[in-house]
Design an enzyme around this catalytic site. Structure first.
Site: not given
Ligand code: NAP
Length: 315
Positions: A23, A87, A91, A155, A253, A255
């Site tokens: 950012s 972040t 959040k 996310a 999502l 990058y």
């Molecule tokens: P988070 O709150 O930790 O959520 C991750 C989710 O993925 C949870 O539901 C988790 O399940 C699941 N998960 C993790 N490892 C897994 C696996 N091996 N098999 C199956 N499910 C799995 O993370 P987040 O903030 O939502 O972010 C998620 C992704 O989105 C990240 O890669 C982040 O970099 C990306 N993101 C991108 C942007 C963008 O602007 N492009 C914005 C936000 C996030 P459990 O709850 O069961 O652990």
């Protein structure tokens, strides 16, 4: 040369850790580009004073440990801070410190953008807009689309609200832990109703995914599977991706890397694909517009983000 002066206003991104955030690069590129454009317009006008552009805003990384979140906000209010992004891990935690929260951020249950309203903090969530912006380039009858969202974390909540705003017929969230999916379905179901959105929201477990893929017009990966350094991993095998309808859009999502294995495989099978960089850029652009009152140069933001993601040349 771009000058920081006594009237340069402060923006930033608050997280813990914060070192890897893109950012600051994105926002400062847009703020510098704006300063240069303003100086160039002034140079051509009768009010010309100085050839050196002045920065009206600067954007800084703010490393705030969770136990100091309240003190940080109080201090920032005291010194006239203009606004900031939020972040991981703040959040949700930031919400009790805000005096105004937009209905959209309430619905998502997370704030990623905060700005000053006099002596109060106001917050919203621009991840929803960031997710939607690249999808709006496609001509799709969204009311006939069933979306499938892999993962149900932070996310995913913004993605679900965004899919409902887009007008998707249904959103199915696929996760590995039913005990986490049920409260998500309940709270977001209430949120969607509050926003007046009638998209059907359901949940499913990974082992049942195959039966839903043939109906999924939009598949979104919100899990970290495939993210650097585990770049060879994918949430779906090629064979499973191939069960999606031919016109499906596959959206990851992540990058880093660009593209992920999921997107490489989906593209090889002829699907339309989107990675997370445009979402990142557009959530930033929406925040910029709130603070600065005008849209940023998306091109400057994109160029800075791509430059930041390039591996640095070996010494
Ligand atoms: P988070 O709150 O930790 O959520 C991750 C989710 O993925 C949870 O539901 C988790 O399940 C699941 N998960 C993790 N490892 C897994 C696996 N091996 N098999 C199956 N499910 C799995 O993370 P987040 O903030 O939502 O972010 C998620 C992704 O989105 C990240 O890669 C982040 O970099 C990306 N993101 C991108 C942007 C963008 O602007 N492009 C914005 C936000 C996030 P459990 O709850 O069961 O652990």
């Amino acid at each position: 040369m771009v000058n920081i002066t006594g009237s340069t206003q402060l923006l930033g991104v608050m997280g813990y850790p914060i070192e890897h955030s893109l950012s600051p690069a994105l926002h400062n590129a847009a703020l510098f580009s704006r300063a240069v454009a303003l100086a160039s317009a002034e140079f051509k006008s009768a009010e010309f004073k100085s050839a050196e552009p002045e920065l009206e805003y600067i954007y800084l990384p703010l490393k705030v440990p969770p136990e100091h979140l309240g003190a940080a906000l109080q201090g920032m209010m005291a010194i006239g801070w203009r606004g900031f992004n939020v972040t991981i891990p703040h959040k949700q935690a930031v919400m009790p410190y805000l005096q105004q929260i937009s209905p959209l951020a309430e619905a998502v249950g997370a704030v990623n953008t905060v700005w000053r309203e006099g002596e109060a903090w106001a917050g919203t969530n621009t991840d929803v807009h960031g997710f939607l912006a690249p999808l709006q380039a496609y001509e799709v009858n969204w009311s006939a689309v069933d979306a499938c969202v892999l993962g149900g974390g932070g996310a995913a909540r913004a993605v679900i609200v965004a899919c409902a705003q887009l007008g998707c017929r249904s959103v199915r969230v696929v996760g590995r832990d039913r005990a986490k999916l049920e409260p998500l379905q309940h709270s977001l179901g209430v949120s969607l109703k509050t926003l007046g959105l009638d998209t059907l929201l359901s949940i499913a477990e990974w082992q049942d995914l195959d039966q839903y893929l043939p109906q999924a017009g939009l598949l979104v990966n919100t899990t970290p599977i495939g993210m650097y350094p585990k770049v060879g991993e994918s949430p779906l095998s090629s064979e499973r991706i191939g069960r999606l309808p031919l016109q499906a859009i596959v959206y990851d999502l992540i990058y880093t890397p660009r593209p992920t294995k999921l997107l490489t495989d989906a593209q090889a099978l002829g699907y339309r694909v989107l990675d997370g960089l445009e979402m990142l850029i557009h959530q930033g652009a929406a925040a910029f517009e709130i603070w600065v009152g005008e849209p940023p140069s998306i091109a400057a933001m994109r160029q800075a983000a791509i430059a930041q993601l390039q591996p640095s040349p070996k010494a």
